[in-house]
Write a protein that holds these residues in place. Structure first.
Motif, PDB file in Angstrom:
ATOM      1  N   TYR A   1      -1.489 -10.470   0.297  1.00 49.62           N
ATOM      2  CA  TYR A   1      -0.668 -10.301  -0.961  1.00 49.62           C
ATOM      3  C   TYR A   1      -1.634  -9.475  -1.881  1.00 49.62           C
ATOM      4  N   ARG A   2      -2.256  -8.521  -1.440  1.00 47.69           N
ATOM      5  CA  ARG A   2      -2.912  -7.500  -2.065  1.00 47.69           C
ATOM      6  C   ARG A   2      -2.246  -6.191  -2.032  1.00 47.69           C
ATOM      7  N   ASN A   3      -2.409  -5.483  -3.150  1.00 45.46           N
ATOM      8  CA  ASN A   3      -2.260  -4.082  -3.081  1.00 45.46           C
ATOM      9  C   ASN A   3      -3.196  -3.592  -2.714  1.00 45.46           C
ATOM     10  N   LEU A   4      -3.484  -2.908  -1.460  1.00 47.27           N
ATOM     11  CA  LEU A   4      -4.796  -2.096  -1.124  1.00 47.27           C
ATOM     12  C   LEU A   4      -5.097  -0.967  -1.836  1.00 47.27           C
ATOM     13  N   ASP A   5      -3.891  -0.299  -2.616  1.00 44.77           N
ATOM     14  CA  ASP A   5      -4.543   0.935  -3.352  1.00 44.77           C
ATOM     15  C   ASP A   5      -5.355   0.408  -4.509  1.00 44.77           C
TER      16      ASP A   5
ATOM     17  N   GLU B   1      -7.614  -2.147  -4.281  1.00 46.14           N
ATOM     18  CA  GLU B   1      -8.954  -2.753  -3.793  1.00 46.14           C
ATOM     19  C   GLU B   1     -10.087  -1.481  -3.543  1.00 46.14           C
ATOM     20  N   PRO B   2     -11.034  -1.947  -4.494  1.00 43.21           N
ATOM     21  CA  PRO B   2     -12.181  -0.896  -4.350  1.00 43.21           C
ATOM     22  C   PRO B   2     -12.816  -0.715  -2.858  1.00 43.21           C
ATOM     23  N   ASP B   3     -12.726  -1.698  -1.908  1.00 43.02           N
ATOM     24  CA  ASP B   3     -13.246  -1.604  -0.565  1.00 43.02           C
ATOM     25  C   ASP B   3     -12.511  -0.375   0.029  1.00 43.02           C
ATOM     26  N   PHE B   4     -11.292  -0.317  -0.395  1.00 44.33           N
ATOM     27  CA  PHE B   4     -10.358   0.914   0.297  1.00 44.33           C
ATOM     28  C   PHE B   4     -10.151   2.356  -0.483  1.00 44.33           C
ATOM     29  N   GLU B   5     -11.013   2.386  -1.476  1.00 48.33           N
ATOM     30  CA  GLU B   5     -10.868   3.539  -2.235  1.00 48.33           C
ATOM     31  C   GLU B   5     -11.090   4.833  -1.463  1.00 48.33           C
ATOM     32  N   GLY B   6     -10.006   5.784  -1.236  1.00 49.79           N
ATOM     33  CA  GLY B   6     -10.244   7.149  -0.600  1.00 49.79           C
ATOM     34  C   GLY B   6      -9.979   6.738   0.821  1.00 49.79           C
ATOM     35  N   LEU B   7      -9.461   5.508   1.371  1.00 52.76           N
ATOM     36  CA  LEU B   7      -9.275   5.281   2.594  1.00 52.76           C
ATOM     37  C   LEU B   7      -7.555   5.231   2.740  1.00 52.76           C
ATOM     38  N   ASN B   8      -7.075   6.033   3.803  1.00 53.59           N
ATOM     39  CA  ASN B   8      -5.452   5.889   4.143  1.00 53.59           C
ATOM     40  C   ASN B   8      -5.323   4.883   5.119  1.00 53.59           C
ATOM     41  N   THR B   9      -4.905   3.683   4.336  1.00 50.69           N
ATOM     42  CA  THR B   9      -4.753   2.257   4.912  1.00 50.69           C
ATOM     43  C   THR B   9      -3.531   2.317   6.068  1.00 50.69           C
ATOM     44  N   THR B  10      -3.850   3.175   6.972  1.00 52.63           N
ATOM     45  CA  THR B  10      -2.691   3.133   8.161  1.00 52.63           C
ATOM     46  C   THR B  10      -2.990   1.889   9.054  1.00 52.63           C
ATOM     47  N   THR B  11      -1.938   1.387   9.715  1.00 53.15           N
ATOM     48  CA  THR B  11      -2.087   0.525  10.856  1.00 53.15           C
ATOM     49  C   THR B  11      -3.451   0.401  11.551  1.00 53.15           C
ATOM     50  N   GLU B  12      -3.754   1.697  11.959  1.00 56.50           N
ATOM     51  CA  GLU B  12      -5.043   1.758  12.756  1.00 56.50           C
ATOM     52  C   GLU B  12      -6.305   1.550  12.079  1.00 56.50           C
ATOM     53  N   ARG B  13      -6.393   2.175  10.773  1.00 51.89           N
ATOM     54  CA  ARG B  13      -7.342   1.849   9.920  1.00 51.89           C
ATOM     55  C   ARG B  13      -7.519   0.504   9.675  1.00 51.89           C
TER      56      ARG B  13
ATOM     57  N   HIS C   1       0.862  -1.065   0.167  1.00 51.24           N
ATOM     58  CA  HIS C   1       0.170   0.012   0.058  1.00 51.24           C
ATOM     59  C   HIS C   1       0.883   1.187  -0.064  1.00 51.24           C
ATOM     60  N   SER C   2       0.250   2.225  -0.185  1.00 49.98           N
ATOM     61  CA  SER C   2       0.882   3.831   0.176  1.00 49.98           C
ATOM     62  C   SER C   2       0.098   4.514   0.808  1.00 49.98           C
ATOM     63  N   LEU C   3       0.544   5.460   1.433  1.00 54.40           N
ATOM     64  CA  LEU C   3      -0.138   6.389   2.338  1.00 54.40           C
ATOM     65  C   LEU C   3      -0.179   7.714   1.900  1.00 54.40           C
ATOM     66  N   ARG C   4      -1.425   8.287   1.813  1.00 53.68           N
ATOM     67  CA  ARG C   4      -1.225   9.803   1.423  1.00 53.68           C
ATOM     68  C   ARG C   4      -1.242  10.787   2.621  1.00 53.68           C
ATOM     69  N   GLY C   5      -0.350  11.797   2.586  1.00 52.83           N
ATOM     70  CA  GLY C   5      -0.072  12.835   3.471  1.00 52.83           C
ATOM     71  C   GLY C   5       1.385  13.031   3.672  1.00 52.83           C
ATOM     72  N   ASP C   6       1.815  14.288   3.786  1.00 55.16           N
ATOM     73  CA  ASP C   6       3.364  14.459   4.084  1.00 55.16           C
ATOM     74  C   ASP C   6       3.881  13.911   5.275  1.00 55.16           C
ATOM     75  N   VAL C   7       2.867  13.739   6.323  1.00 57.09           N
ATOM     76  CA  VAL C   7       3.146  13.049   7.523  1.00 57.09           C
ATOM     77  C   VAL C   7       4.009  11.773   7.414  1.00 57.09           C
ATOM     78  N   PHE C   8       3.644  11.004   6.190  1.00 60.99           N
ATOM     79  CA  PHE C   8       4.185   9.516   6.126  1.00 60.99           C
ATOM     80  C   PHE C   8       5.497   9.585   5.393  1.00 60.99           C
ATOM     81  N   GLY C   9       5.846  10.571   4.997  1.00 60.87           N
ATOM     82  CA  GLY C   9       7.336  10.585   4.357  1.00 60.87           C
ATOM     83  C   GLY C   9       7.437   9.873   3.132  1.00 60.87           C
ATOM     84  N   PRO C  10       8.327   8.765   3.439  1.00 62.48           N
ATOM     85  CA  PRO C  10       8.659   7.886   2.119  1.00 62.48           C
ATOM     86  C   PRO C  10       7.576   6.741   2.053  1.00 62.48           C
TER      87      PRO C  10
END
Length: 131
Positions: free
Chosen positions: A69-73, A75-87, A15-24
């Protein structure tokens, strides 16, 4: 007084995370989590258990297996979600709670579930669901 039983599995995703707070971590990367699902009950059932460990393990494996083994980016179920550990804790926890309510683990006295994803040996997040 509260009793609890925890079962463990693992989850491997990309996955990838959106937002500058996540850096690399804004770039696509992989993550492997240990997944602990803790089932709670105020009293034991007639057999003296909180939950059947085998059935609970099977349901947890089913839920995390559907994500592994999925790229959560993608996955339609996660569209618009930041798949952080908490989420991800929330997603696994809510899916697990739904399966418990459907009778998948066969435990009628459960009062709650806590899902913990261990991101590393020094960091983890948890989500609690009341039943």
């Amino acid at each position: 007084m509260t009793f609890s039983v925890t079962v463990r599995d693992h989850l491997m995703i990309a996955h990838s995370l959106r937002g500058d707070v996540f850096g690399p971590a804004q770039q696509l990367h992989g993550a492997t989590f240990l997944v602990d699902a803790t089932f709670r009950a105020d009293e034991l059932d007639a057999d003296g258990v909180v939950v059947d460990i085998g059935r609970a393990s099977d349901v947890v494996r089913e839920i995390v297996g559907a994500l592994t083994y999925r790229n959560l980016d993608d996955e339609p179920d996660f569209e618009g979600l930041n798949t952080t550990t908490e989420r991800l804790c929330q997603i696994v926890g809510d899916r697990l709670a739904a399966r418990v309510r459907d009778g998948a683990v066969g435990a009628s006295r459960l009062t709650g579930i806590t899902v913990t994803l261990h991101e590393s040996h020094v960091a983890w997040a948890s989500y609690e669901v009341a039943l």
